[in-house]
Design an enzyme around this catalytic site. Structure first.
Site, mmCIF file in Angstrom:
data_model
loop_
_atom_site.group_PDB
_atom_site.id
_atom_site.type_symbol
_atom_site.label_atom_id
_atom_site.label_comp_id
_atom_site.label_asym_id
_atom_site.label_seq_id
_atom_site.Cartn_x
_atom_site.Cartn_y
_atom_site.Cartn_z
ATOM 1 N N GLY A 156 154.153 111.338 9.989
ATOM 2 C CA GLY A 156 155.574 111.133 10.185
ATOM 3 C C GLY A 156 155.865 109.664 10.429
ATOM 4 O O GLY A 156 154.970 108.913 10.844
ATOM 5 N N GLN B 95 160.467 102.618 13.626
ATOM 6 C CA GLN B 95 159.088 102.108 13.549
ATOM 7 C C GLN B 95 158.901 101.030 12.489
ATOM 8 O O GLN B 95 157.874 100.347 12.463
ATOM 9 C CB GLN B 95 158.108 103.256 13.246
ATOM 10 C CG GLN B 95 157.921 104.202 14.407
ATOM 11 C CD GLN B 95 156.927 105.289 14.051
ATOM 12 O OE1 GLN B 95 157.272 106.259 13.419
ATOM 13 N NE2 GLN B 95 155.681 105.118 14.433
ATOM 14 N N CYS C 141 150.079 107.970 17.398
ATOM 15 C CA CYS C 141 151.316 107.379 16.892
ATOM 16 C C CYS C 141 150.958 106.095 16.147
ATOM 17 O O CYS C 141 150.165 105.299 16.648
ATOM 18 C CB CYS C 141 152.244 107.063 18.064
ATOM 19 S SG CYS C 141 153.772 106.274 17.565
ATOM 20 N N LEU C 142 151.537 105.904 14.971
ATOM 21 C CA LEU C 142 151.230 104.696 14.192
ATOM 22 C C LEU C 142 151.656 103.427 14.926
ATOM 23 O O LEU C 142 151.128 102.350 14.666
ATOM 24 C CB LEU C 142 151.911 104.757 12.819
ATOM 25 C CG LEU C 142 151.394 105.823 11.840
ATOM 26 C CD1 LEU C 142 152.256 105.861 10.588
ATOM 27 C CD2 LEU C 142 149.933 105.580 11.470
ATOM 28 N N HIS D 252 158.419 114.592 17.396
ATOM 29 C CA HIS D 252 157.870 113.250 17.662
ATOM 30 C C HIS D 252 158.782 112.181 17.042
ATOM 31 O O HIS D 252 159.098 111.172 17.680
ATOM 32 C CB HIS D 252 156.458 113.185 17.069
ATOM 33 C CG HIS D 252 155.750 111.868 17.236
ATOM 34 N ND1 HIS D 252 154.598 111.728 17.964
ATOM 35 C CD2 HIS D 252 156.029 110.619 16.745
ATOM 36 C CE1 HIS D 252 154.197 110.457 17.924
ATOM 37 N NE2 HIS D 252 155.044 109.762 17.181
ATOM 38 N N GLU D 253 159.234 112.420 15.794
ATOM 39 C CA GLU D 253 160.069 111.407 15.115
ATOM 40 C C GLU D 253 161.462 111.320 15.740
ATOM 41 O O GLU D 253 162.032 110.235 15.836
ATOM 42 C CB GLU D 253 160.167 111.703 13.613
ATOM 43 C CG GLU D 253 158.834 111.714 12.867
ATOM 44 C CD GLU D 253 157.857 110.630 13.264
ATOM 45 O OE1 GLU D 253 158.295 109.492 13.540
ATOM 46 O OE2 GLU D 253 156.645 110.915 13.313
ATOM 47 N N HIS E 262 161.296 109.114 18.589
ATOM 48 C CA HIS E 262 161.351 107.702 18.167
ATOM 49 C C HIS E 262 162.792 107.249 17.975
ATOM 50 O O HIS E 262 163.167 106.138 18.362
ATOM 51 C CB HIS E 262 160.612 107.497 16.841
ATOM 52 C CG HIS E 262 159.151 107.218 16.988
ATOM 53 N ND1 HIS E 262 158.662 106.148 17.700
ATOM 54 C CD2 HIS E 262 158.059 107.854 16.491
ATOM 55 C CE1 HIS E 262 157.336 106.153 17.646
ATOM 56 N NE2 HIS E 262 156.941 107.176 16.926
HETATM 57 ZN ZN LIG Z 1 155.050 107.803 16.562
#
Ligand SMILES: [Zn+2]
Length: 163
Positions: A48, A53, A90-91, A132-133, A136
């Site tokens: 995701g 991000q 998480c990226l 999760h997104e 963000h």
């Molecule tokens: Zn993340």
């Protein structure tokens, strides 16, 4: 492996704490951003990616947990069911893994790339990715789920060889 078209912002970049704004009108600009986000997510083996991000404070996210790509503009969770606990990465926080309890199933409403409102019922990993997104898009990160002492002293109670 394709190159990542967008740069992923990592913690503590302040854009990750911004609350993203609703998209008023879906145009080619948003569609181009979505395509670049999809390529960036895949190039980085993520499941995701949220626009914040990549430094854009708009309510757009893309997800792919292996059963098909989802692209959501202005996503809103209508209903949640059940709960499950899983360790998430998480990226934007490459070195962290945090165990998080989230709803197991949900119903989410969003605009598609044509600006049409759509609703989907999802469960399992993809439902987790949506939550999760959306976090963000609200400026919330996985470390916010840690108890305070783990935020202050990240090594407490953790296996030391994670990084
Ligand atoms: Zn993340």
């Amino acid at each position: 492996m394709k190159e990542s078209p967008l740069e992923i912002k990592t913690y503590p970049d302040p854009v990750l704490r911004k609350k993203a704004q609703d998209v008023m009108k879906v145009t080619d600009r948003e569609r181009r951003l979505i395509n670049d986000m999809v390529e960036t997510m895949h190039a980085n083996q993520g499941i995701g990616l949220a626009a914040t991000q990549v430094g854009v404070a708009k309510r757009i996210s893309v997800m792919d947990a292996g059963d098909g790509l989802l692209k959501m503009i202005n996503p809103v969770i209508l209903e949640k069911k059940g709960a499950s606990l899983l360790e998430e990465g998480c990226l934007s926080m490459p070195a962290r893994q945090v165990e998080i309890e989230r709803a197991e199933e949900l119903s989410v409403s969003f605009l598609d790339e044509e600006g049409k409102r759509t609703t989907k019922n999802l469960k399992g990993l993809i439902a987790r990715a949506v939550q999760h997104e959306i976090d963000h898009l609200n400026g919330k990160l996985i470390i916010d789920y840690l108890p305070w002492y783990k935020r202050v002293f990240p090594k407490i109670g953790e296996v030391q060889c994670l990084q």
